[in-house]
Write an enzyme that holds these catalytic residues in place. Structure first.
Site: not given
Length: 355
Positions: A77, A141, A145, A169
């Protein structure tokens, strides 16, 4: 009592998820290879040491338990790293997730809650970002997703999977009792960097840009407490008991705080002066990223408990000032330290250990 598999349950958000599932009366099985997670976070449920990149490991795990659903947090991440190593991100975040979904289908497990991100949106085109905001990721990244979200959408149509993607967030804070929290080295997130510096660590922290079109010239972000994120996942599982198909929800407090406001809040909570130098803008930093969580509130019934930034920071201070956090950070010099704690006398991983 349901039995849930939590992939990446030794990580920051995943471990808080395990805590909430346990407190809700469910049985938890954690799948984690401890490459980035912490053995000390395995406090709730059983631990299966392994990676979702290993198809046969997953089949063995699913044959041991009858899972009622899967929650997936096992992703890389770090945005900057994804720019340097895009294939690693697509392999871990996309291909490995396909492994997981394949085995779920083989064992007829059809509830899936996916840890997604606001990075799927890219450059914001509105002050408040809702679920229908255009998705144009700026880095591998975010794109990895978004790819998984599309895979889930197609799998729901083709195979009857029921799935929820929760787009976070800025996750922040820690367990209020100081049992688990955020521990990265190097740390890239603003609040833990400021807190650790305020507590005496020699960390480099700067305010990147003071000429943005905001009230004080610094970037504005939406910070949501990690326990509130975990609670949203519990509600998402309940939602999938009666909802079919694929559903996406944004998770944020709906209130933005500027970098300077966060610095001031850390000063107030810790009582430290905390002089933070000003540096130039970072490439790709939008001025304003705030979530509209109306959909999650109305459909899931989600109501964040931590609505004040000071309360979020207080839990982070309690965690980062603890001996447990210090011990976790010491193990980050070598992943083998954490892994060794899960090896038996025959030097083989103990795949199922009760926490």
């Amino acid at each position: 009592m349901a039995t849930y598999l939590v992939c990446g349950g030794a990580g920051y958000i995943g471990s808080h998820m395990c805590k909430h599932l346990h407190e809700a009366g469910h049985h938890v099985v954690v799948c984690d290879d401890l490459s980035t997670g912490h053995a000390g976070a395995l406090l709730w449920g059983a631990h299966a040491y392994g990676s979702i990149e290993d198809l046969e490991f997953l089949r063995s795990l699913f044959s041991q338990y009858q899972f009622d659903g899967v929650l997936h947090f096992a992703a890389l991440s770090v945005v900057a790293e994804s720019m340097r190593e895009p294939q690693r991100y697509y392999r871990n975040n996309v291909a490995a997730t396909l492994n997981l979904l394949r085995v779920m289908r083989e064992f007829e497990v059809n509830k899936f809650v996916f840890s997604s991100t606001a990075a799927v949106f890219g450059e914001p085109q509105a002050r408040m970002i809702s679920e229908d905001h255009p998705t144009v990721p700026l880095n591998p990244y975010g794109l990895s997703k978004l790819m998984v979200e599309q895979v889930l959408r197609d799998s729901c149509r083709a195979y009857g999977l029921r799935a929820v993607a929760l787009r976070y967030f800025n996750a922040a804070g820690a367990d209020p009792y100081g049992r688990i929290g955020e521990a990265h080295d190097p740390e890239t997130h603003l609040i833990p960097k400021l807190v650790r510096k305020a507590l005496g660590e020699d960390l480099s922290v700067s305010i990147n840009g003071t000429d943005y079109p905001t009230e004080d010239g610094t970037c504005i972000r939406d910070y949501v407490h990690v326990d509130d994120l975990a609670q949203a996942h519990v509600l998402a599982l309940d939602h999938l008991d009666h909802a079919v198909g694929m559903h996406s929800f944004n998770l944020g407090n709906g209130t933005g705080h500027s970098v300077k406001q966060v610095v001031d809040a850390v000063r107030e909570v810790t009582g430290e002066r905390l002089d933070i130098p000003v540096a130039g803008r970072r490439a790709g930093d939008p001025s304003h990223l705030v979530a509209s969580s109306k959909f999650a509130r109305s459909v899931l019934g989600w109501e964040p408990r931590y609505t004040r930034i000071g309360d979020v920071i207080e839990t982070a201070v309690r965690w980062h000032g603890s001996e447990t956090c210090a011990a976790w950070l010491e193990t980050l010099d070598g992943a083998e330290v954490a892994v060794q704690s899960h090896l038996g006398d025959d030097n083989k991983p103990q795949q199922y250990r009760q926490g």
